[in-house]
Design an enzyme around this catalytic site. Structure first.
Site, mmCIF file in Angstrom:
data_model
loop_
_atom_site.group_PDB
_atom_site.id
_atom_site.type_symbol
_atom_site.label_atom_id
_atom_site.label_comp_id
_atom_site.label_asym_id
_atom_site.label_seq_id
_atom_site.Cartn_x
_atom_site.Cartn_y
_atom_site.Cartn_z
ATOM 1 N N THR A 73 24.901 -2.542 -40.529
ATOM 2 C CA THR A 73 23.860 -2.382 -41.114
ATOM 3 C C THR A 73 23.805 -3.556 -42.304
ATOM 4 O OG1 THR A 73 24.411 -0.467 -42.656
ATOM 5 C CG2 THR A 73 23.293 -0.073 -40.746
ATOM 6 N N GLY A 74 22.859 -3.596 -42.943
ATOM 7 C CA GLY A 74 22.557 -4.672 -43.834
ATOM 8 C C GLY A 74 23.298 -6.031 -43.488
ATOM 9 N N ALA A 75 23.173 -6.593 -42.341
ATOM 10 C CA ALA A 75 23.932 -7.611 -41.742
ATOM 11 C C ALA A 75 23.389 -8.955 -42.290
ATOM 12 C CB ALA A 75 23.557 -7.780 -40.168
ATOM 13 N N GLY A 88 23.117 -9.693 -45.381
ATOM 14 C CA GLY A 88 23.574 -9.739 -46.747
ATOM 15 C C GLY A 88 24.646 -10.563 -46.962
ATOM 16 N N TYR A 139 23.743 5.526 -58.331
ATOM 17 C CA TYR A 139 24.474 4.590 -57.520
ATOM 18 C C TYR A 139 26.010 5.142 -57.350
ATOM 19 C CZ TYR A 139 26.490 0.483 -55.606
ATOM 20 O OH TYR A 139 27.219 -0.453 -54.868
#
Length: 241
Positions: free
Chosen positions: A7-9, A11, A149
């Site tokens: 996931t978030g490949a 970035g 966060y």
């Protein structure tokens, strides 16, 4: 051939992890949320350079329905899950809206739990699997003006430790990498003077590189780490030890 979901490949860290997995011959599912062009470019690069196949998938994992939308696009068994989504929001807790709190917790914690839950049954059946969560130094020590966060990443670390105990009898390893300040476009929001002040606090005297996070992931997905599970691997240049 093993299959990995990242996931978030697209970035800075995610793309380096994808390159590392491609070099090891993985079939890849490349997740993105908004940057379709970057996903296409990454896919082309991986297939040209490493001669591996990949599939681009899209979902907004800051929404509660995001994980279901994501997993409906994956018909295969996943051998390695690298959950690498992240977006930081700076500000006092009193400035956060309920919506921004919910989206932050969903993206960094709840969707990670949901996606992991989806890939676990096949891993248990196969008696093999690697789950790696990309956390943050703030999940270990907390940060003012990044309270939500920090809470999400701290919860993610606790989830990793707990899930590792559940899955150890099935020969599945669950770990987390916890980067400090990494030289990515996320630093663009800081001025040069702010960056200099920040780097002066880091004993190593520099920011980390995305490659260094990918190298840590590479070790954790390898057979060399088959007896390592429930570990939070800090990558922060001795910033917080």
């Amino acid at each position: 051939m093993k299959t990995a979901l990242i996931t978030g490949a697209t970035g800075a860290i995610g793309s380096k992890i994808c390159q590392m997995l491609a070099s090891r011959g993985y079939f890849l599912y490349l997740h993105y949320n908004t940057n379709a062009n970057a996903a296409i470019k990454l896919q082309e690069e991986l297939e040209t350079r490493y001669k591996v196949k990949s599939v681009i998938i899209s979902a907004d994992l800051s929404l509660s329905e995001g994980p279901e939308i994501l997993m409906k696009q994956i018909p295969d068994t996943i051998d390695a899950l690298i959950y690498n989504c992240g977006a930081q929001h700076y500000g006092l807790l009193t400035d956060f809206t309920d919506k921004s709190i919910n989206e932050t917790m969903q993206l960094h914690l709840l969707s990670a739990i949901s996606v992991a839950r989806s890939v676990i049954p096949a891993m248990v059946q196969n008696k093999a699997g690697k789950i790696i969560m990309v956390s943050s130094v703030w999940g270990e020590v907390g940060a003012a003006c990044e309270t939500v966060y920090s809470a999400a990443k701290g919860g993610l670390n606790a989830f990793v430790k707990a899930l590792s105990k559940e899955l150890a009898p099935s020969c599945i390893q669950v770990n987390s990498v916890s980067p400090g300040v990494i030289a990515t476009p996320m630093l663009d929001q800081f001025s040069e003077s702010e960056k200099l002040e920040l780097v002066s606090d880091i004993p190593a005297g520099r920011f980390g590189e995305p490659d260094e996070v990918a190298h840590a992931v590479e070790f954790l997905i390898s057979n060399k780490a088959d007896y390592i599970s429930g570990h939070i691997l800090s990558i922060n240049g001795s910033w917080f030890t």
